[in-house]
Structure formats: structure tokens, C-alpha cells
Design an enzyme around this catalytic site. Structure first.
Site, PDB file in Angstrom:
ATOM      1  N   CYS A  16       0.823  -1.214   0.000  1.00 52.60           N
ATOM      2  CA  CYS A  16       0.000   0.000   0.000  1.00 52.60           C
ATOM      3  C   CYS A  16       0.854   1.260   0.000  1.00 52.60           C
ATOM      4  O   CYS A  16       0.391   2.338  -0.303  1.00 52.60           O
ATOM      5  CB  CYS A  16      -0.972   0.002   1.175  1.00 52.60           C
ATOM      6  SG  CYS A  16      -0.293  -0.673   2.678  1.00 52.60           S
ATOM      7  N   ARG A  24       4.142   1.425  -1.483  1.00 52.16           N
ATOM      8  CA  ARG A  24       5.167   1.514  -2.529  1.00 52.16           C
ATOM      9  C   ARG A  24       4.844   0.581  -3.671  1.00 52.16           C
ATOM     10  O   ARG A  24       4.079  -0.375  -3.521  1.00 52.16           O
ATOM     11  CB  ARG A  24       6.540   1.188  -1.964  1.00 52.16           C
ATOM     12  CG  ARG A  24       6.733  -0.299  -1.661  1.00 52.16           C
ATOM     13  CD  ARG A  24       8.087  -0.599  -1.019  1.00 52.16           C
ATOM     14  NE  ARG A  24       8.224   0.035   0.289  1.00 52.16           N
ATOM     15  CZ  ARG A  24       9.040   1.047   0.530  1.00 52.16           C
ATOM     16  NH1 ARG A  24       9.816   1.529  -0.408  1.00 52.16           N
ATOM     17  NH2 ARG A  24       9.098   1.575   1.721  1.00 52.16           N
ATOM     18  N   HIS A  34      18.896  -0.519  -1.924  1.00 47.68           N
ATOM     19  CA  HIS A  34      17.541  -0.022  -1.670  1.00 47.68           C
ATOM     20  C   HIS A  34      16.623  -1.141  -1.190  1.00 47.68           C
ATOM     21  O   HIS A  34      15.867  -0.969  -0.233  1.00 47.68           O
ATOM     22  CB  HIS A  34      16.966   0.622  -2.949  1.00 47.68           C
ATOM     23  CG  HIS A  34      15.555   1.084  -2.745  1.00 47.68           C
ATOM     24  ND1 HIS A  34      15.247   2.294  -2.204  1.00 47.68           N
ATOM     25  CD2 HIS A  34      14.374   0.450  -2.986  1.00 47.68           C
ATOM     26  CE1 HIS A  34      13.925   2.419  -2.119  1.00 47.68           C
ATOM     27  NE2 HIS A  34      13.370   1.326  -2.592  1.00 47.68           N
ATOM     28  N   SER A  52      10.232   2.276   5.666  1.00 50.51           N
ATOM     29  CA  SER A  52       8.792   2.231   5.919  1.00 50.51           C
ATOM     30  C   SER A  52       8.305   3.475   6.645  1.00 50.51           C
ATOM     31  O   SER A  52       9.091   4.217   7.238  1.00 50.51           O
ATOM     32  CB  SER A  52       8.450   1.009   6.767  1.00 50.51           C
ATOM     33  OG  SER A  52       8.909  -0.167   6.150  1.00 50.51           O
ATOM     34  N   GLU A 107       9.086  -1.669  11.016  1.00 51.14           N
ATOM     35  CA  GLU A 107       7.902  -2.514  11.054  1.00 51.14           C
ATOM     36  C   GLU A 107       8.190  -3.878  10.437  1.00 51.14           C
ATOM     37  O   GLU A 107       9.038  -4.001   9.575  1.00 51.14           O
ATOM     38  CB  GLU A 107       6.745  -1.833  10.315  1.00 51.14           C
ATOM     39  CG  GLU A 107       7.087  -1.434   8.902  1.00 51.14           C
ATOM     40  CD  GLU A 107       6.222  -2.110   7.872  1.00 51.14           C
ATOM     41  OE1 GLU A 107       5.627  -3.143   8.173  1.00 51.14           O
ATOM     42  OE2 GLU A 107       6.170  -1.604   6.751  1.00 51.14           O
ATOM     43  N   GLN A 162       5.806  -9.087   3.177  1.00 56.50           N
ATOM     44  CA  GLN A 162       5.319  -8.625   1.874  1.00 56.50           C
ATOM     45  C   GLN A 162       6.388  -8.848   0.810  1.00 56.50           C
ATOM     46  O   GLN A 162       6.081  -9.281  -0.310  1.00 56.50           O
ATOM     47  CB  GLN A 162       4.944  -7.140   1.947  1.00 56.50           C
ATOM     48  CG  GLN A 162       3.673  -6.915   2.747  1.00 56.50           C
ATOM     49  CD  GLN A 162       3.463  -5.452   3.109  1.00 56.50           C
ATOM     50  OE1 GLN A 162       4.418  -4.710   3.310  1.00 56.50           O
ATOM     51  NE2 GLN A 162       2.206  -5.050   3.189  1.00 56.50           N
ATOM     52  N   GLY A 202     -14.852   3.793  31.211  1.00 54.57           N
ATOM     53  CA  GLY A 202     -14.974   4.957  30.340  1.00 54.57           C
ATOM     54  C   GLY A 202     -15.242   4.474  28.924  1.00 54.57           C
ATOM     55  O   GLY A 202     -15.014   3.309  28.605  1.00 54.57           O
ATOM     56  N   ALA A 203     -15.711   5.369  28.080  1.00 55.19           N
ATOM     57  CA  ALA A 203     -16.053   4.945  26.714  1.00 55.19           C
ATOM     58  C   ALA A 203     -15.587   5.954  25.693  1.00 55.19           C
ATOM     59  O   ALA A 203     -16.108   6.012  24.591  1.00 55.19           O
ATOM     60  CB  ALA A 203     -17.567   4.735  26.602  1.00 55.19           C
ATOM     61  N   MET A 223      -9.814   7.472  23.821  1.00 51.51           N
ATOM     62  CA  MET A 223      -8.631   6.736  24.265  1.00 51.51           C
ATOM     63  C   MET A 223      -9.000   5.316  24.653  1.00 51.51           C
ATOM     64  O   MET A 223      -8.260   4.370  24.389  1.00 51.51           O
ATOM     65  CB  MET A 223      -7.977   7.440  25.462  1.00 51.51           C
ATOM     66  CG  MET A 223      -7.020   8.534  25.073  1.00 51.51           C
ATOM     67  SD  MET A 223      -5.830   7.979  23.834  1.00 51.51           S
ATOM     68  CE  MET A 223      -4.626   7.161  24.819  1.00 51.51           C
ATOM     69  N   ALA A 224     -10.169   5.214  25.325  1.00 52.71           N
ATOM     70  CA  ALA A 224     -10.611   3.883  25.710  1.00 52.71           C
ATOM     71  C   ALA A 224     -10.783   3.017  24.480  1.00 52.71           C
ATOM     72  O   ALA A 224     -10.366   1.854  24.451  1.00 52.71           O
ATOM     73  CB  ALA A 224     -11.936   3.987  26.477  1.00 52.71           C
TER      74      ALA A 224
END
Lengths: 285, 488, 359
Positions: C51, C53, C96, C106, C111, C117, C186-187, C190-191
Site C-alpha cells: 500500500c 510503494r 535499496h 517504511s 515494522e 510482503q 470509560g467509553a 482513548m478507551a
């Protein structure tokens, strides 16, 4: 002749322990790989030297066909072998090679102790069995107990790893070591399972000692220091197991108990030799 | 009472017991070495006095140590007595602790708890409850022990939300490896049996040590028997002089009747109706078989108590007694040990025209002798007119005689102890609750799992069982949804 | 580096090319591009399409007779790529590719996905017989370099977001989270973010407790979890293993007593609390309890900062490895062209042999 094969085994254990220690801090898998390989090689040498020892031992007709653990050197050597074998089995089975750094030093220490003993005596103490030891129990009772001690030493090593990992996470500033050591729950589970197995073996070994004593001297239990201290060890580990199963003690507290038990194991094996007339290799009686 | 069975007390008791045992291993114990104990007392009079008064020089046989052992045994027994018998609580693992109310009430309490288990699965099915039978059969077929638990009557349920009103449901519990529950009870009970057997042996049995010389007999105290030692063999390794073999050829006589005969060695005793004879120790007796002397160039062999004429003189000599380790204590002769370190021979010398003399001839002092007076004291004397060439000592064998009626029970206790421990640690006890409820004609079965060894040890198997349950339910009719476990 | 080795690379990546260009190339499909290259006379070709390159590696036949790589791709894409793309020859092309495999190129440096891939794209080309000696060796080496960088440097380690750091720490406590239950207090956003990270790590169950029940229920539904009423959450502390607190409360909602009480019901099992609320939702004294581990937002941010800094340091080491191996490959290419092929060293356990062996 036996020493020419045992000395390399002891050295290999030491080097394997050192490599395992380096692996704790390096990322390279090869350290761990070679540590395990050297350990296996050490065990091979050790078995070979043990074979030679048995041949020497059985040259004395009264010694056939017993295990040559009737001397401090023999006992230490057998203990080192047990620790190394248990370490190979546990760490390879669980793929936790990183734990080698905590466990292999014990094998190296025991083997080093045996070498020191042989060096200071000038011999490997191959002697005829005294009448009290000439029984089939000679092949079972000491062996079972040494495997139990090996299990406890492995568990102690795992416990130390747990203390380190717990300290890492509790500090809220974990270093790279935290991500390489196994998870706390994994270490805790492993430590307790090895201790439980060791406890079972220890109990069986003590019982065997009692039955042997009954057959030899007419009493199950004589409160000889070795007997007494093995009982103390069993009681301390029983306390550990009770605290874990009934009170839910895990993590740090459980490891402290486990290490206390291991201290008793060390005393039972080494310290008692200076105290006991019956079991003492070093008491001169 | 509650204190006695609390874990805190137990562990404290264990550790206290360990400390006491450890004390006994470092303080010299009299049964092992009275001299070491005496030396300790001399070196530290205050501490030693304290230890002596509290019995610490024979700690393991003191009354309070026995009481401590008794307390331990009692504690072990009490702890197990107060727990309910194994397998009686179907909700163990789901609901903690005892609760009031019957099965239906327990089921109401349990249902919301099911969802909180990490091992949890739901199977739904349109149509009635025909699939339940097949679902349960699946468990039984794999060897699970199924028991119906409860039936809670109630209104029709609505929805599948986390908190909801309990309603009509049927529940079963499937168990596996429940033998493990007996492990703790058996091993603890076995410990009590071992203690009791030991106590019985101590009270009802006996032990005595008999030293019998070769060729002689000795009576037993606890039985009207006599022990005869026909032959005693001692062998040593040539290389280092360590002992190789002690063997006693024993005959046990009950009057004129022989009740036992065996060549007894260490680790191989003689058993006569439960009374066992062990080869325990040996030594040189204060007795001898023969003495060889030489006088005036001739040799003579003297037998004990037999008077013989000395060659070359008109004197006669009787060899009376032999001491392997001679010493003078308080001016009198005394034998220190049964090892031939300072051999000495007592003879009665009768020279014509002189009164009979009792002389001690010492191996260490060939040129002198000691004369023993009528009161037993000795003083220096000129040597006798003969030389002792050698003494053929008589050896004695130390036979430990023991009778322990608790032996069989002790062994049984040991076996049960090990079996209990193997059960306790080796068997994987796990269980699955199956709770089925109906609403709007749709059937919902909830499964929750628990394992003694933790969820990770049961995870894979539980998933498989849940899958089987789902397909069992589905095959009995159309399934509403495949069901799912909460989470990813 | 003589061009006679015939190895060439042409590609576009997220660094310079706009999304439309990349999309257009990606839409072509690797098979089409491979066919076109073969038709254009290229002896060997591999297409790397992700996605971020699109790169084409090719080996020209000698004597040269193939159309230029740029020409082929421009025709396929329907537009000139020169402005957005980059080209490399010989050892530089290898360099390269090695950088890409190591994750140095990346978006998220280091990663791990890119290595898989690369492998997949190589196998796709190899299966249809589009590769030959040069590209086989090149891609084998690329995967070797990718693995080497990841095992010998810390490039791939260290999470860079608060949520992923928290999850990784939870795994250090519990091992696998597959039997762990998580409670989210909490909702809010961040949660939700943390819940995403957690559920991607496969957990046993997600519980949500929010003051407003309906919002909590909505969040729970999104992750196939369960919602409970706010008052009921202390009861859950006995059975969940991880707690994520991110309510908007200005006072602590989880107190030490609450946790101590729950610890009594847990039978010694550890409890991991993550407090990503500002101000804190969980009082700090909770960390003093046995078998309880508490991480607040500051702690997690500090770890992230450390990881970022460490990763920078690791980049230099990774680059050194890449350069070394690229130079080595370059020498091999030369030796091949000169007719005296040299051997390439592999580390033990990497699998010997060059062509045709899977990584």
C-alpha cells in the site's frame, strides 16, 4: 582417567553458564544456542566420566552393582549431572533458553565443587562400600533425593528470574531485559510446578530413607542431622505449597519461601556433612 | 479451634518445628555423643545449663518435642476434618464460600457469574430443548462425570445482556479428574497414620541392644529367648582398611527349641515372628579364646580359667581375663572401649612357697606388670617369668533387637502418602458447567469452564468441547447463531 | 558499478509519490506488470507492491535488448513516473531493497510486515518462473538482511504508542492474553483506541463500564464485549486481569481499598492496571499492593519516548548492516559478470544455498 573426562564437563558447564549469562543482555540467538549445545556436550562428557567411574567402582566386587555416590566427590558429581540434565529437560521443553543464566550456574558450581574436592584429595574417592550401604536402596534413595535437589535448584533459578522481572515491571521503568525474560505468570507457574515435583520426589526420597533405615538398623527415623535437615527442607516446601494453594501467595512472596527452602536444600547437602556422623562425608567420623 | 486450622497458624507451626529441629542438629545430642555434650556444657556453662534444663541435649526425645509432634499431627487431622468431603459442591470454582439457600438459589447466584469466566461459550438454537440431551451425551462419551445440579423455576427470560433477571434454567456440572480432590485428604490422613503407627511402635514395641561374644550366648530381656552367636566374621578392604563385611551366624533359642537361624549382615536382618535381629556393631570382648605364652624357650597355649604349669619353673599360671583397651581409672583397672588399642591380660600366678599373685600384663609395657590387690587397686610390680606372645581375642557382635508392631501400618501410611501426593499434583481436575435456558422458543446453552491448573491449561480442550456442544445442538435442528465467546 | 550487471530498479513510494499514482500502479496487478516486463525483453523481474510503494526489479539480458524499465512502467501507468519515482542500478538497487526489507524505508521504521510482503511478492514472481539467478539471490539476501537487522538490532522492538506499550507490558505480566479478561472504564476515544489494540492481541473477554450505560454498551458491542453498569465494576475487579481506566473523572474512581478487596478474591493472580486518564483515575498507592501493577499515562509516555530514542540509535546500526551486505552483493554481481562467481556467506541456521531455497 575419570577426571580427564569430568574436568571438561565441569568446564563446559561453566562456559555454558557464562554464555547463557551473556545471552541475557545480547540479542543474538547464537549465544543461547551455543549455551544449550555446550550444556548438552558437558552432559555427554559427564555421562562418559560417570561410566568410567562406575567401571572403577565395580572393579571392587563388593560394589557391584551400585551407584558410586558414597563419597562427597561422587555425590557432588552426581548432583551436578542431575542439575544439568533437569535444566536441559526443562529449558528445552519450555523453550525458555533465557533461563539458562539462572539455572546453569548451579550445575557449574556443583561440578566445580566436585573438581575442587578431587583436587584437594588427590583422588576421586573410589572406595569400597561399607556394610551399611550395601543394599539395593543405594541405587534409589540417593538418586531420588539428588533429582529432587536438582529440581529445587532449577526452581530457585526460575524464582530469581521472577524476582528480576517483577522488579522490572513494578518499577514502571522496564529495561530491555524485561521484554526478553518470560512473563511473570509463566515464570510463576513454572517455578511452582518444579517445586511441587521436587517436593514429591523429596518426600519419596525421605520415605525411602526411612524404610532403608528400618531394614538396616531397626528404626525408621533417628534424628540424624541429614535426616533432620531433609525433613526441615520438606516442611519448608510444604509451607510454601500451603501458602500458595490455600492463601494464594504468588509472585515475590512465594519466591522468597522457595529460596528459603533452597537454602535448606544447600544446608542439607553441604552443611550437614560437617555435622553428621552417619551421613557426613566430611565429619571425619 | 479456628486458630488451629488457620493457614497462618499451620505455617507458623511448620516453621517453628523446623527451627526446633535445626536447633537439635547443632546442639550436641547425648544419644549420639555424650562426650561432645559434656564438652559443650563445660565450654558454655550458662548457655549449657539452660539447654540442659530444657532438655535440649536430648531434644528429640524430650517430652515437649513429643508434644510438638502430637500438635502437628492433631493440626493435620483437624484441618482435613473440617473441610467438606470432596466433590460435594457443584458450584466450587464459580461461587466462593458457603452459601445459604437451596440449589435453585445457588443457580440464580451462579448464572451471572458464568459470564465472568474466561472460559465461556454460548450456543443458541431455535426450537426446543431436544439438543440438550445430545450435548450432554457428548460430555459423557468423552468420560466426563455429569450430574444435574438444579432447576430454577422462573419467568421467561429476555435478551442476552450482562445483567438481567434470572429465570427458568436447567444446570448440569461435568467433572473430570475429580479423583484429585482425594489427594489432599489421603495424603494428610496418611501423615496422621504414620505418626500414629510410629507412636504405636514406640509404645507397644521394644528395642534392645545385645552384645554376644562369638561362641557364646546371651539372653534377651523382652522375650524369654537366648541369642547364640556361632560365628562372627569381620572383613576389611585391603586398600584403605575400611570395613567391608560384618556377618553374624545367629541362632535364636526359645528354651531347647530353635526359633530362628540366619547369617545376619547389615541390611539383612533375621525376622522371628516380627522380632527382628539386626547386625548393628561389633567389638573386641573382654574375653579371649586363647593366649600363647613362651617361657624358658617353650611355647604354651593357655585357655581361659585353665591352670597350666609354666615350663622351666614349678609355677603355674591361669589366664583369667582380657581387656582390649586397658586403662587405670581411680587406681583400678578399667576397659575403655571395645577396640584393641591397649590390650592387657590378667593372670593368676602361683609360685611355690608364695601366695598367689594377680598380675596385669600390658602389651604396651612388656618389661613391667601391674599387681592387683584384693581391693582391686593396682601398683607396679616386676614382670612375670613368661612372655605373652599373643592373645586370640573373642569378638562380640552387637545385635540390635527390635519389635515394631506398627511397621505394617507405617508402610501403608507411606504408600498412601505418596499416592495422595501423586493424586494431588498429578491429576488435572477440571469442570464445565452447562446452564440451559429457554426464551421465546429459542434455546440458549451457556458453558463455563474451570481448571485447577489455571485457564491456560484447559483453554484448548474447552474450546474443543464448546465446538462439540455447538454442533451437537445444531445437529438437532437449525441453529440461530454459531455462538461466540466474548472478546476478539 | 558497471551497468553490465543488468540489475535495475524503478519504483514509487509514499515518500514522494502521491496516492493516485501509487493506486494506479497497484491497480494494474503484479501479474500484468510481470508479463509486460517479460514481453519487453526483461530476463528476470519481480514486482513489489504494497500500500505504500510500488517497485519493479528487473534484470536485463546481455547483450542488451530490452526496453527501458521506465518506458514499460510509464506505458502501463499511462503517465510518466519520472517526477515521482526513483531508479537504481546494480548494487544500489540491492541496497535499496535491503533497506526496504529491513524496514528502514517504511512509514513506521522497523515494522515487521514489510518483510513478509517482500517474501510474498518474490514467491509470486518465482512461482511463475519470472526470476532467475540474480533476482533469486537478491531476494534471498534481502530476506536474510531483513531478519538479521531485526534480530541483531533493536530496530523492530519497542512500541511507539501508549496503547501498544500498555498491551506489550500486559503480555509481560500474563504471557499470552488469550485467557485474560479486560475491563475498560470509560467509553471515550482513548478507551476505544486501547480496546482496539487489546482485542487485536486476542483476549478472552472485554468488559466496559461507563457512567452512561448506553455509551458503554455501544462500545462493548463494537468489540463483541459485555457492558456492565457503573456501580457493578468493583465486583468485576476480582475476575478481570487488565483494567484500562480512561474516564473523564477529576477524582480517582479506583481506590486502594477497592483493589485490596478485589485482590483478596483473586487468589494471588496478578492484576494489571493502566491509567490513561488525565487527571488520574486510579490512585497511585494501588501500586504498593502485592501482585498489582499500575502504569499511569506518564509512565507509558516515558517508555514511548525511550523507545523512540532507542530506535533512532538502532537505525544507524541497521544502516551499517544494510550497507555491508549491499557492498558484498555488489562484489558478487561483479564477480558474476567477470565469470568467476564468488561465494556468499550465510549465517548458520539461515539455510545455506542460494537460488531456489525458501527463506
Amino acid at each position: 582417567m575419570e577426571l580427564t573426562l569430568f574436568a571438561p564437563a565441569a568446564v563446559l558447564y561453566g562456559v555454558a553458564a557464562a554464555l547463557a549469562f551473556v545471552y541475557l543482555f545480547s540479542r543474538d540467538e547464537r549465544w543461547s544456542l551455543w549455551a544449550l549445545r555446550l550444556l548438552a556436550a558437558g552432559v555427554a562428557f559427564h555421562l562418559a566420566s560417570f561410566g568410567l567411574r562406575m567401571a572403577d567402582f565395580w572393579a571392587i566386587p563388593e560394589n557391584r552393582w551400585f551407584l558410586p555416590v558414597n563419597s562427597f566427590y561422587g555425590a557432588l558429581s552426581f548432583l551436578a549431572l542431575s542439575v544439568a540434565a533437569v535444566a536441559l529437560a526443562v529449558e528445552r521443553g519450555h523453550r525458555l533458553g533465557i533461563l539458562g543464566a539462572f539455572v546453569l550456574p548451579w550445575a557449574a558450581l556443583a561440578a566445580g565443587g566436585a573438581l575442587w574436592r578431587a583436587a584437594s584429595l588427590g583422588s576421586t574417592e573410589v572406595a569400597g562400600l561399607v556394610p551399611a550401604l550395601r543394599s539395593y536402596w543405594m541405587n534409589i534413595h540417593p538418586a531420588v533425593l539428588m533429582v529432587a535437589y536438582a529440581a529445587f535448584s532449577n526452581a530457585a533459578g526460575v524464582g530469581v528470574a521472577l524476582l528480576i522481572q517483577d522488579g522490572q515491571i513494578k518499577s514502571r521503568r522496564p529495561t530491555g531485559l524485561c521484554y526478553r525474560l518470560p512473563a511473570i505468570a509463566v515464570l510463576d507457574d513454572l517455578c511452582h510446578r518444579i517445586n511441587a515435583a521436587g517436593f514429591l520426589l523429596l518426600t519419596v526420597g525421605i520415605i525411602m530413607g526411612g524404610i532403608w533405615a528400618y531394614g538396616a538398623w531397626g528404626r525408621f527415623w533417628g534424628w540424624d542431622p541429614k535426616e533432620t535437615w531433609s525433613l526441615i527442607t520438606a516442611v519448608v516446601y510444604a509451607a510454601y505449597l500451603h501458602l500458595r494453594y490455600v492463601k494464594g501467595w504468588r509472585g515475590r512472596r512465594a519466591v522468597y519461601m522457595s529460596l528459603a527452602g533452597f537454602a535448606c536444600v544447600c544446608f542439607t547437602f553441604i552443611g550437614v556433612n560437617f555435622l553428621s556422623g552417619l551421613h557426613g562425608y566430611l565429619s571425619g567420623r | 479451634m479456628r486458630l488451629l486450622v488457620s493457614t497462618r497458624f499451620n505455617v507458623g507451626l511448620f516453621l517453628f518445628f523446623s527451627a526446633v529441629c535445626a536447633l537439635g542438629s547443632v546442639v550436641p545430642q547425648e544419644p549420639d555423643s555424650a562426650q561432645a555434650a559434656a564438652r559443650f556444657l563445660e565450654a558454655w556453662p550458662r548457655l549449657g545449663g539452660l539447654l540442659s534444663a530444657s532438655g535440649c541435649f536430648d531434644l528429640y526425645h524430650s517430652w515437649w518435642f513429643a508434644a510438638l509432634l502430637g500438635l502437628l499431627a492433631l493440626d493435620v487431622a483437624l484441618c482435613k476434618l473440617r473441610r467438606p468431603p470432596p466433590g460435594s459442591d457443584p458450584w466450587e470454582g464459580l461461587l466462593g464460600g458457603p452459601r445459604a439457600g437451596g440449589d435453585a438459589a445457588a443457580l440464580d447466584l451462579a448464572r451471572p457469574e458464568l459470564r465472568k469466566k474466561s472460559l465461556y461459550a454460548v450456543c443458541d438454537r431455535a426450537g426446543g430443548g431436544e439438543g440438550i440431551g445430545r450435548l450432554l451425551e457428548g460430555f459423557a462419551a468423552e468420560g466426563w462425570r455429569l450430574s444435574p445440579v438444579a432447576e430454577a423455576p422462573g419467568a421467561v427470560e429476555a435478551g442476552g445482556r450482562a445483567s438481567e433477571a434470572p429465570s427458568g434454567a436447567l444446570a448440569w456440572v461435568a467433572d473430570r479428574g475429580s479423583a484429585q480432590r482425594w489427594g489432599s485428604l489421603v495424603s494428610h490422613a496418611a501423615i496422621v497414620v504414620v505418626f500414629a503407627a510410629g507412636l504405636a511402635g514406640r509404645l507397644l514395641g521394644f528395642s534392645e541392644m545385645i552384645e554376644v561374644s562369638e561362641g557364646r550366648t546371651a539372653p534377651m530381656r523382652h522375650r524369654p529367648w537366648t541369642i547364640a552367636l556361632d560365628r562372627f566374621t569381620v572383613e576389611h578392604y585391603e586398600k584403605d582398611g575400611r570395613p567391608k563385611l560384618f556377618a553374624s551366624e545367629l541362632r535364636i533359642m526359645d528354651g531347647p527349641l530353635e526359633v530362628g537361624r540366619k547369617r545376619v549382615v547389615v541390611n539383612d536382618p533375621l525376622d522371628v515372628g516380627g522380632v527382628r535381629f539386626y547386625q548393628s556393631s561389633w567389638g573386641v570382648a573382654e574375653d579371649f579364646a586363647a593366649v600363647k605364652i613362651s617361657a624358658a624357650g617353650e611355647e604354651r597355649v593357655l585357655r581361659p580359667g585353665v591352670e597350666a604349669r609354666l615350663p622351666g619353673t614349678r609355677a603355674s599360671v591361669t589366664a583369667e581375663r582380657f581387656m582390649p583397651d586397658f586403662d587405670v581409672v581411680d587406681g583400678r583397672p578399667a576397659n575403655k572401649s571395645s577396640e584393641a588399642i591397649h590390650p592387657a591380660l590378667r593372670v593368676r600366678l602361683k609360685r611355690p612357697g608364695k601366695p598367689a599373685e594377680t598380675l596385669w600384663v600390658l602389651n604396651d609395657m612388656p618389661d613391667a606388670a601391674l599387681a592387683e590387690g584384693p581391693d582391686g587397686s593396682v601398683e607396679a610390680a616386676p614382670p612375670p617369668p613368661f612372655r605373652v606372645l599373643g592373645v586370640q581375642p573373642r569378638l562380640f557382635s552387637g545385635i540390635e533387637v527390635g519389635y515394631d508392631p506398627g511397621y505394617r501400618f507405617m508402610l501403608a501410611g507411606f504408600g498412601a502418602w505418596v499416592a495422595g501426593l501423586v493424586l494431588l499434583f498429578g491429576v488435572h481436575r477440571r469442570r464445565v458447567w452447562v446452564v440451559c435456558s429457554e426464551s421465546d422458543g429459542a434455546l440458549r446453552c451457556e458453558l463455563a469452564g474451570w481448571s485447577l491448573r489455571g485457564d491456560h491449561a484447559f483453554h484448548a480442550e474447552f474450546d474443543r468441547l464448546a465446538g462439540r456442544a455447538r454442533s451437537a445442538l445444531a445437529s438437532a435442528g437449525a441453529a440461530v447463531e454459531g455462538g461466540g465467546r466474548g472478546g476478539a | 558499478m558497471s551497468a553490465s550487471s543488468g540489475l535495475e530498479l524503478l519504483g514509487v513510494s509514499h515518500h514522494a509519490a502521491p496516492v493516485e499514482v501509487r493506486e494506479r500502479l497497484a491497480a494494474l496487478g503484479p501479474e500484468l506488470v510481470l508479463e509486460s516486463l517479460a514481453a519487453a525483453g526483461w530476463r528476470e523481474a519481480v514486482v513489489l507492491s504494497t500500500c505504500n510503494r510500488f517497485e519493479a526489479y528487473g534484470v536485463k539480458p546481455s547483450p542488451p535488448g530490452a526496453r527501458a524499465l521506465a518506458q514499460v512502467l510509464d506505458d502501463l501507468a499511462g503517465a510518466p513516473l519520472a517526477a515521482h519515482g526513483y531508479g537504481r542500478l546494480g548494487a544500489e538497487a540491492a541496497r535499496h531493497l535491503f533497506e526496504v526489507a529491513a524496514g528502514l524505508d517504511s512509514l513506521v521504521v522497523g515494522e515487521a510486515e514489510i518483510l513478509g510482503q517482500v517474501r510474498d511478492c518474490y514467491h509470486r514472481a518465482a512461482r511463475t518462473g519470472r526470476t532467475g539467478k540474480v533476482l533469486n539471490v537478491l531476494f534471498q539476501r534481502a530476506m536474510f538482511v531483513g531478519k538479521k537487522v531485526r534480530s541483531e538490532t533493536g530496530l523492530g522492538t519497542g512500541r511507539l504508542s501508549v496503547a501498544s506499550v500498555a498491551v506489550e507490558l500486559a503480555e509481560r505480566v500474563f504471557g499470552s492474553l488469550a485467557e485474560s479478561q479486560v475491563l475498560v472504564l470509560g467509553a471515550g476515544e482513548m478507551a476505544e483506541l486501547t480496546a482496539t489494540h487489546l482485542t487485536s492481541a486476542r483476549i478472552a473477554r472485554l468488559w466496559v463500564a461507563n457512567r452512561t450505560y448506553e455509551r458503554g454498551l455501544a462500545l462493548a458491542r463494537r468489540f463483541c464485549g459485555m457492558a456492565v453498569r457503573w456501580e457493578e465494576f468493583p465486583g468485576l475487579l476480582g475476575s478481570v486481569d487488565v483494567v484500562i481506566a480512561s474516564t473523564g473523572s477529576d477524582r480517582a474512581v479506583v481506590t486502594r481499598d477497592m483493589v485490596a478487596d478485589a485482590a483478596g478474591r483473586r487468589n494471588g493472580r496478578p492484576l494489571f492496571l493502566i491509567d490513561i486518564a488525565m487527571p488520574r483515575d486510579i490512585s497511585d498507592e494501588v501500586n504498593e499492593l502485592e501482585q498489582v501493577y499500575l502504569y499511569a499515562l506518564d509512565d507509558l509516555k516515558a517508555i514511548v519516548a525511550e523507545n523512540v530514542a532507542r530506535r533512532q540509535g538502532e537505525i544507524a546500526r541497521a544502516r551499517a548492516i544494510v550497507d555491508g551486505k549491499a557492498d558484498e552483493f555488489g562484489r558478487w554481481l561483479e564477480s558474476l559478470a567477470a565469470g568467476r562467481e564468488i561465494g556468499l556467506k550465510h549465517a548458520p541456521g539461515q539455510g545455506g544455498g542460494r537460488a531456489g531455497r525458501k527463506a
